[in-house]
Structures are given as structure tokens and as C-alpha cells.
Design a protein around this motif. Structure first.
Motif, PDB file in Angstrom:
ATOM      1  N   ILE A 145       2.633  11.055   5.176  1.00  0.00           N
ATOM      2  CA  ILE A 145       2.007  11.727   4.036  1.00  0.00           C
ATOM      3  C   ILE A 145       1.703  13.192   4.367  1.00  0.00           C
ATOM      4  O   ILE A 145       1.967  14.087   3.576  1.00  0.00           O
ATOM      5  CB  ILE A 145       0.702  10.996   3.619  1.00  0.00           C
ATOM      6  CG1 ILE A 145       1.039   9.639   2.991  1.00  0.00           C
ATOM      7  CG2 ILE A 145      -0.110  11.841   2.643  1.00  0.00           C
ATOM      8  CD1 ILE A 145      -0.184   8.791   2.667  1.00  0.00           C
ATOM      9  N   HIS A 201       0.819  -1.214   0.000  1.00  0.00           N
ATOM     10  CA  HIS A 201       0.000   0.000   0.000  1.00  0.00           C
ATOM     11  C   HIS A 201       0.856   1.270   0.000  1.00  0.00           C
ATOM     12  O   HIS A 201       0.542   2.225  -0.708  1.00  0.00           O
ATOM     13  CB  HIS A 201      -0.952  -0.013   1.199  1.00  0.00           C
ATOM     14  CG  HIS A 201      -2.129  -0.932   1.000  1.00  0.00           C
ATOM     15  ND1 HIS A 201      -3.209  -0.956   1.837  1.00  0.00           N
ATOM     16  CD2 HIS A 201      -2.401  -1.853   0.037  1.00  0.00           C
ATOM     17  CE1 HIS A 201      -4.094  -1.859   1.413  1.00  0.00           C
ATOM     18  NE2 HIS A 201      -3.600  -2.420   0.327  1.00  0.00           N
ATOM     19  N   PRO A 204      -6.743   9.329  -3.696  1.00  0.00           N
ATOM     20  CA  PRO A 204      -6.603   7.872  -3.573  1.00  0.00           C
ATOM     21  C   PRO A 204      -5.829   7.429  -2.323  1.00  0.00           C
ATOM     22  O   PRO A 204      -6.205   6.449  -1.688  1.00  0.00           O
ATOM     23  CB  PRO A 204      -5.825   7.490  -4.843  1.00  0.00           C
ATOM     24  CG  PRO A 204      -6.106   8.575  -5.818  1.00  0.00           C
ATOM     25  CD  PRO A 204      -6.254   9.818  -5.003  1.00  0.00           C
ATOM     26  N   ALA A 205      -4.781   8.174  -1.960  1.00  0.00           N
ATOM     27  CA  ALA A 205      -3.969   7.734  -0.810  1.00  0.00           C
ATOM     28  C   ALA A 205      -4.820   7.680   0.456  1.00  0.00           C
ATOM     29  O   ALA A 205      -4.739   6.719   1.235  1.00  0.00           O
ATOM     30  CB  ALA A 205      -2.771   8.664  -0.614  1.00  0.00           C
ATOM     31  N   GLN A 206      -5.667   8.707   0.671  1.00  0.00           N
ATOM     32  CA  GLN A 206      -6.507   8.706   1.876  1.00  0.00           C
ATOM     33  C   GLN A 206      -7.548   7.584   1.832  1.00  0.00           C
ATOM     34  O   GLN A 206      -7.901   7.016   2.867  1.00  0.00           O
ATOM     35  CB  GLN A 206      -7.197  10.063   2.057  1.00  0.00           C
ATOM     36  CG  GLN A 206      -6.250  11.203   2.447  1.00  0.00           C
ATOM     37  CD  GLN A 206      -5.516  10.952   3.752  1.00  0.00           C
ATOM     38  OE1 GLN A 206      -6.050  10.341   4.677  1.00  0.00           O
ATOM     39  NE2 GLN A 206      -4.279  11.389   3.829  1.00  0.00           N
ATOM     40  N   ASP A 257      -7.653   0.935   5.292  1.00  0.00           N
ATOM     41  CA  ASP A 257      -6.772   0.094   6.122  1.00  0.00           C
ATOM     42  C   ASP A 257      -7.047   0.325   7.610  1.00  0.00           C
ATOM     43  O   ASP A 257      -7.114  -0.633   8.400  1.00  0.00           O
ATOM     44  CB  ASP A 257      -5.297   0.433   5.840  1.00  0.00           C
ATOM     45  CG  ASP A 257      -4.846   0.018   4.451  1.00  0.00           C
ATOM     46  OD1 ASP A 257      -5.559  -0.770   3.794  1.00  0.00           O
ATOM     47  OD2 ASP A 257      -3.773   0.479   4.015  1.00  0.00           O
ATOM     48  N   LEU A 280       2.285   2.207  -3.377  1.00  0.00           N
ATOM     49  CA  LEU A 280       1.263   2.801  -4.246  1.00  0.00           C
ATOM     50  C   LEU A 280       0.970   4.243  -3.830  1.00  0.00           C
ATOM     51  O   LEU A 280       0.964   5.164  -4.653  1.00  0.00           O
ATOM     52  CB  LEU A 280      -0.015   1.947  -4.203  1.00  0.00           C
ATOM     53  CG  LEU A 280      -1.231   2.493  -4.954  1.00  0.00           C
ATOM     54  CD1 LEU A 280      -0.934   2.720  -6.435  1.00  0.00           C
ATOM     55  CD2 LEU A 280      -2.422   1.541  -4.811  1.00  0.00           C
ATOM     56  N   MET A 281       0.739   4.450  -2.526  1.00  0.00           N
ATOM     57  CA  MET A 281       0.431   5.806  -2.035  1.00  0.00           C
ATOM     58  C   MET A 281       1.573   6.773  -2.325  1.00  0.00           C
ATOM     59  O   MET A 281       1.344   7.922  -2.665  1.00  0.00           O
ATOM     60  CB  MET A 281       0.184   5.772  -0.519  1.00  0.00           C
ATOM     61  CG  MET A 281      -1.151   5.163  -0.127  1.00  0.00           C
ATOM     62  SD  MET A 281      -1.432   5.294   1.672  1.00  0.00           S
ATOM     63  CE  MET A 281      -1.271   3.590   2.166  1.00  0.00           C
ATOM     64  N   ILE A 284      -7.129   4.644   0.488  1.00  0.00           N
ATOM     65  CA  ILE A 284      -6.413   3.415   0.847  1.00  0.00           C
ATOM     66  C   ILE A 284      -6.157   3.379   2.352  1.00  0.00           C
ATOM     67  O   ILE A 284      -6.472   2.415   3.047  1.00  0.00           O
ATOM     68  CB  ILE A 284      -5.056   3.323   0.096  1.00  0.00           C
ATOM     69  CG1 ILE A 284      -5.291   3.260  -1.425  1.00  0.00           C
ATOM     70  CG2 ILE A 284      -4.254   2.116   0.571  1.00  0.00           C
ATOM     71  CD1 ILE A 284      -4.005   3.375  -2.238  1.00  0.00           C
ATOM     72  N   LEU A 285      -5.596   4.474   2.841  1.00  0.00           N
ATOM     73  CA  LEU A 285      -5.140   4.553   4.225  1.00  0.00           C
ATOM     74  C   LEU A 285      -6.292   4.427   5.219  1.00  0.00           C
ATOM     75  O   LEU A 285      -6.203   3.686   6.199  1.00  0.00           O
ATOM     76  CB  LEU A 285      -4.460   5.917   4.387  1.00  0.00           C
ATOM     77  CG  LEU A 285      -3.489   6.111   5.508  1.00  0.00           C
ATOM     78  CD1 LEU A 285      -2.366   5.100   5.440  1.00  0.00           C
ATOM     79  CD2 LEU A 285      -2.906   7.523   5.416  1.00  0.00           C
TER      80      LEU A 285
END
Lengths: 378, 378
Positions: A195, A125, B147-149, B155, A128-129, B151-152
Motif C-alpha cells: 500500500i 481484507h 479505512p485500509a490502515q 489485523d 477490500l483495501m 483494517i491492516l
């Protein structure tokens, strides 16, 4: 006890002329028993890999193939490969952890595999991020198999980690899963902080250490306590082992931050000035910015200007631009401070071991592993 | 027992002229006690929401805000909102599940929250993987926060689900977490199958049912057994409740597939012909393709041609093109078959309840919920 740190030895002769040289130089004063550490890592890898492969085989197609690629067992075309599966520090720690509680190393095996699964979930993950295209000298999963598979297989490895532990069906497994879950939450918190720090102009040394403790310390702490928990250790023992692992993780990350700027690309598998290219606010950078003096001020000016550039513009920099920033970080004391920080965390980690009653040879190996972490070149 | 299904009633008068009308029509033969179901869903929402909010508050910044947006508690600008948090079928089931085992509904509460967290973890990741821009009448998290948020925070919700259960520290919580983990793995398997089917020309009805069982059945099965497990039920009881939930999930999904083609956009919050636009091989489509006759053959020809088009090209279709495909699916019997399948799964779900000894009012409510699932409009 005191250790003559190879890191301190190297950084005491720091000069701006050494780019491309190892960050840390193993010299005759090194007390690390490399053969013993090598054997320990090898044992972890040998015992954990078949269990890990069997776990990954449970995944529905095509996730099994994607995971096998990530672990380096096959190449992008699906052919068997002898890939670099990483250093495998965590499985080695989990097996030693069981022995610290007087149990067999095999008792720690489900913990070793579970921790390794969570570690690799986070790699899938995070790559990707962060948009990272290379890991362990190969294209990352999202580059080869696309973002959806990177998300999905990461999720599957995370679920599998819990499954492997909980199907033991014991009270110890429940306690172990709870510790793993807490560590995973910290791991995710750390990535969130990482991030958000990217978008901030200044990050304090304390914030950086907290982030690194979450991102690296928490799961190493879990690795070194989970075997003991599975072996029936009480919470006090598990907590002390976690403390060793947490500070080991911070030492590990401090060295990683040094390698991210001054590491040898052939050894690390990353680009030169890797962390500078990604504008990471790693320990050497934040320590340099926190210092007084002309080098720190000049670095701050450059970074303020850099922050206004697009990532593409920034990556197109001449090598000399990155070299200049690395030199300023070093002149402002960021390299030296980070080397000393690795040493301080190493000392704290070893001190935590003194509160646990464990077989002498297990303690020796935990000390040797801590020594290895601070002298590694990759 | 038999139920005069509103679905069957509606589909027995199926005609190609009814686009835009409700898929399922509650008529005087409907035995669903709407007030009772409404109260049940409301109880689940009322009890679970404060615990869910407290759980989400544990997340590090900015994940807490992103999650609050996803759950509809705040808008994209961070202002408090009375968003649509979904139907909340799962929390209602988890509380009833505890009562089925003779425990208080509150006993099932950590299970209700854990299942809801896993459900929302999967929504966050699936929306990103599928490129879905709308959910519950609002922009999806990846559209608003990136997208990163997505995914995160996905999770983090997954980890939080395990944490909520395991911190109970009981043997029952360990068993509940194990069932939740198994369900989550199936959920992920189902998403993997869903993605891989998108790239295949033909999918069998059996493959579609297996995928939907994984994607929808498994977590509903867990919802309706987890409260009982937390209340001390044995595995036989939990398994029977799971069976009810699994078939309820398949009935739910069959109705979802009908709504995905013939649903009212104002009620569903999705575009007209939503699943057709996304070229989803849902139950009505695969059933129509599996049928004999000219409509099925014509549909197959169109879909083979459609498969060669880019997604953008395809989405630019005139409404009449989608209407023509929907009409062919209906003429080939795909709509009728799916309505009947919802009814068959409903019957199997109710039959599973007969193997469990539980308070009469709990059984009545589980039956009412199953009835509701097959007549809903959204």
C-alpha cells in the motif's frame, strides 16, 4: 540440477507483438510432470475441503454464508455452486510437508486448513483495501456482501486458523501456530509495504522483492514447513523446508507479476493489463525503471505523468496506452529480468531441498510443484 | 454477600427529568474502595504499557505510527501526546489473575498485553464497520488514517497478540493462546450479531444478552483467566475465573448501555443519546420493548417509524425527539431493568469467585473491581 525453464524459453523470443499470448509456453523441453502435479493439487483439495467446510460451518450467521460464497461453494444468491476455489497450492504443500518428515499426509491436514484459512483471510481484507472487484472470475465479497462482512469474515477466518491448530492440544501444534503467526505478521507487513509503495514515485527492486517475500513467500514457507512441524520435525528441517517455500513463493510471485501484465484474461480471470491499470509497482516495472536506456527513461516520464492522474481518468485510458507501457517495460528488459528472477528463485528453492533428508518421492513432488509454479498460465 | 448497588440506589429514584445527570451515583452506601481500584488499574497500565509499546514498535511502517495514534501515544500530527488509553480494566485483571493462581503479577503480563492487543484489534475494526467517528474523545483511526490502515493495523494487533504469547514457548502459553483464540472468535461472533440485529425490527432480551456476552463478556473472561493459566492454574480454576469475568463483562455492558443513553457526554466522550442516535438495540431498549403497557407500545410505534428513516434524516432529529424516546424507555422500565441486570450479573460474578481457592487480598481486589465496574461514569 538445472531445469530448462519454459519461462526463459518464452522470454528469449520476447517481442512487443505478443500481447494476449501466454507469458510462459510449455514446450517439449518442459520437464514438469503435469499429471503428477495435478494429482498432488487434487489430493490437497480433496483432503482439505471437507475439513475447511466443517471449520467454516462453525462461524455464526451470516458469516458462514459469506465465507461459503468467498470459497466458491455457493453463489451470490446462496445456491450451491462449483466455484473456482483457487489453485490450492498451499494445502498440497502442507500435506507433502508432513510426508517430508516421515509422517502421513493426514498429519499435515490441520496445518493445510489453517494456512488456507489465513490465505483467505488476507484475500478478503486485501481485496477490500485494494478496491479489487473481481477474484476467481467472480465479484469479491465486499462487492456482494459489503465492506463490514469482508472485514468480519476475514477476522473470523484468521481466528479459526489458530483455533484449528491449537485445539490439537499438542506441543507440535503450539510450534506450528507460532510459525503460522510469524508468517501472518509478515503477510500483513507485506500488504502495508504494498500500500505504501503505491503512493511513492520510485520503489527499488530490493524493496519490491522484500514486499513480495512478505506477501507471498512467508505463507508458502509456512505451508511447506507446518506439516513437518506437526509430524514432529526439528527446527532445522522445518527451516530448510521454509527456505524452499520462501523462494518458491518469490518464483510464484515473479510469474504472477508477468501474468499481471501479459497474462491471458481468460486464464487469469483478471482484466487485460491488470497490474498496469492498478499502477502496481510490480517486479517487471521496477526492474524496467532500474535499467539504463531510452525505454526506461521514457517509461519513467510516462509514469510520472500517470501519477498525477485520478484513478478514474487513468482507467479510461485507451488499450493502446497500456500496450505502449507494456512494450516499454519489455524493451527496458523488465520482462526478461523478471523471467530470469523466477528461474533464479526456482533454483534457490530446489537447492534448499538438498539440505533435508526426505523420502525420494516427496522430494520429486516438491520439485515438480516448483516447476509447475513457474510454467502456470493462471 | 449483598452489595448496596449505587446503580439500584440511583435507578430507584429514576425520573424523566434527570437527563444529563450521572446514570449511577456513588453515594455514602457505596462500598467500592476507589483508591484501591485506582491503584489496581494504575498498576496494570504501568506494567503493561511499556510491553505494549515495545510490541507495537515491531510493526512495519506506517502501522507502528497508526497504532501509536490509536493507543493515544501520539496525536494525528505524530506529536507525542498524553492520550486517554482507556480504562485498562483488562490488563489489571490479567495481572490479578496470575496472583489468583499464586504467581507473581508479572507472570500475567504477556497475557495482559495479548488481551489488550485483541481488544484494540476489535475496536479498530468495529469503529470502521460501525462508522463510528469518535473514540476516547478523539477521531477514530479510519477517520484520520483511512479505512485500509484501520483494517491492516487491526489485523497486525491481532497477530501480535498471538505472537507475544506463543514466543514464551511454554505449554502454558499454548493453553493461554487457545483460550484467547476462543474468546476472539466469540468477540467476532458478537460483532456479527450486533450488525445483523441492526437490520432487524425486534431483538429479544436473550439475543441481546448473548450478543453482549460474546462482545464484552468473552474477552473479560479471558483477561481474568489468562494470567492464572500462564501461572500454571488448572482448567477448573481457569474456568471459574472465566465465569467471574464473563458475568463482570455482562455487568460492564449493562452499565455501558445505560451510559450510552443517559451518560454525561463530558465523561463518556460520546455524543448525548449516543446509542439512540445510532439506533442501537441495547439492553434498555430491548427490555422496554419486551415490557407491557402504553409506554412500550408507543416506543415500538416510534421505532417502527424511525426504522424507515435514513441515518442522516434520523441524526438531524431535534434533541427533544431523542429525549422523548429516552423517557419512553425509562417509563417502560428499560432503565430500571438494565440497572437490576447489572446488579444480578455483579452478584453472579462474585459468586463464581467463591469456587476458587485464592489469596484473600486478590479476592478483595476482584470484588472491588466488580464494584467499580457497576458505578463508573465512563
Amino acid at each position: 540440477m538445472t531445469i530448462d525453464s519454459p519461462i526463459e524459453a518464452a522470454s528469449s523470443t520476447a517481442s512487443t507483438e505478443r500481447e494476449g499470448e501466454p507469458v510462459t509456453t510449455a514446450n517439449e523441453r518442459t520437464v514438469v510432470d503435469n499429471a503428477s502435479v495435478k494429482a498432488l493439487l487434487e489430493r490437497g483439495r480433496t483432503l482439505a475441503t471437507p475439513v475447511l467446510r466443517a471449520a467454516v460451518d462453525r462461524l455464526a450467521k451470516p458469516m458462514d454464508t459469506v465465507a461459503a460464497y468467498h470459497f466458491g461453494w455457493i453463489d451470490a444468491a446462496g445456491r450451491p455452486s462449483e466455484g473456482d476455489g483457487g489453485k490450492a497450492v498451499r494445502p498440497a504443500l502442507a500435506l507433502l510437508s508432513a510426508e517430508a518428515a516421515g509422517a502421513s499426509p493426514e498429519t499435515g491436514l490441520p496445518g493445510a486448513v489453517a494456512v488456507e484459512l489465513v490465505h483467505n483471510f488476507s484475500l478478503l481484507h486485501d481485496d477490500l483495501m485494494d478496491g479489487d472487484e473481481q477474484r476467481r472470475h467472480r465479484d469479491t465479497v465486499w462487492k456482494v456482501h459489503g465492506p463490514a462482512q469482508a472485514i468480519l469474515v476475514g477476522d473470523a477466518l484468521f481466528a479459526l486458523a489458530n483455533e484449528i491448530l491449537l485445539e490439537l492440544g499438542t506441543a507440535e501444534a503450539g510450534r506450528a501456530t507460532r510459525r503460522l503467526t510469524t508468517a501472518t505478521r509478515k503477510l500483513i507487513d507485506g500488504q502495508a509495504q504494498d500500500i505504501s509503495y503505491e503512493h511513492r514515485e520510485r520503489v527499488t527492486v530490493e524493496e519490491c522483492l522484500e514486499m513480495e517475500g512478505n506477501k507471498t513467500g512467508a505463507l508458502l514457507a509456512c505451508a511447506v514447513s507446518i506439516g513437518a512441524v506437526l509430524g514432529g520435525a526439528d527446527d532445522r528441517t522445518a527451516d530448510a523446508l521454509e527456505s524452499y517455500g520462501y523462494h518458491l513463493g518469490l518464483a510464484f510471485q515473479a510469474v504472477d507479476d508477468l501474468l499481471g501484465i501479459w497474462g491471458d484474461p481468460d486464464a487469469t480471470g483478471k482484466q487485460t493489463w491488470s497490474d498496469l491499470r492498478q499502477r502496481k509497482k510490480s517486479l517487471p516495472v521496477v526492474a524496467a525503471l532500474a535499467a539504463e536506456g531510452p525505454a526506461s527513461r521514457r517509461l519513467a516520464e510516462l509514469m510520472t505523468a500517470d501519477a498525477k492522474k485520478s484513478q478514474a481518468e487513468f482507467e479510461d485510458f485507451d488499450e493502446a496506452e497500456f500496450a505502449a507501457r507494456a512494450a516499454l517495460i519489455e524493451q527496458a528488459g523488465g520482462r526478461e529480468w523478471t523471467s530470469q528472477e523466477a528461474q533464479r528463485q526456482h533454483t534457490t528453492a530446489i537447492a534448499a531441498l538438498d539440505t533435508v533428508d526426505m523420502p525420494g518421492h516427496v522430494r520429486d513432488q516438491l520439485v515438480a510443484l516448483a516447476d509447475f509454479v513457474v510454467v502456470r498460465q493462471r
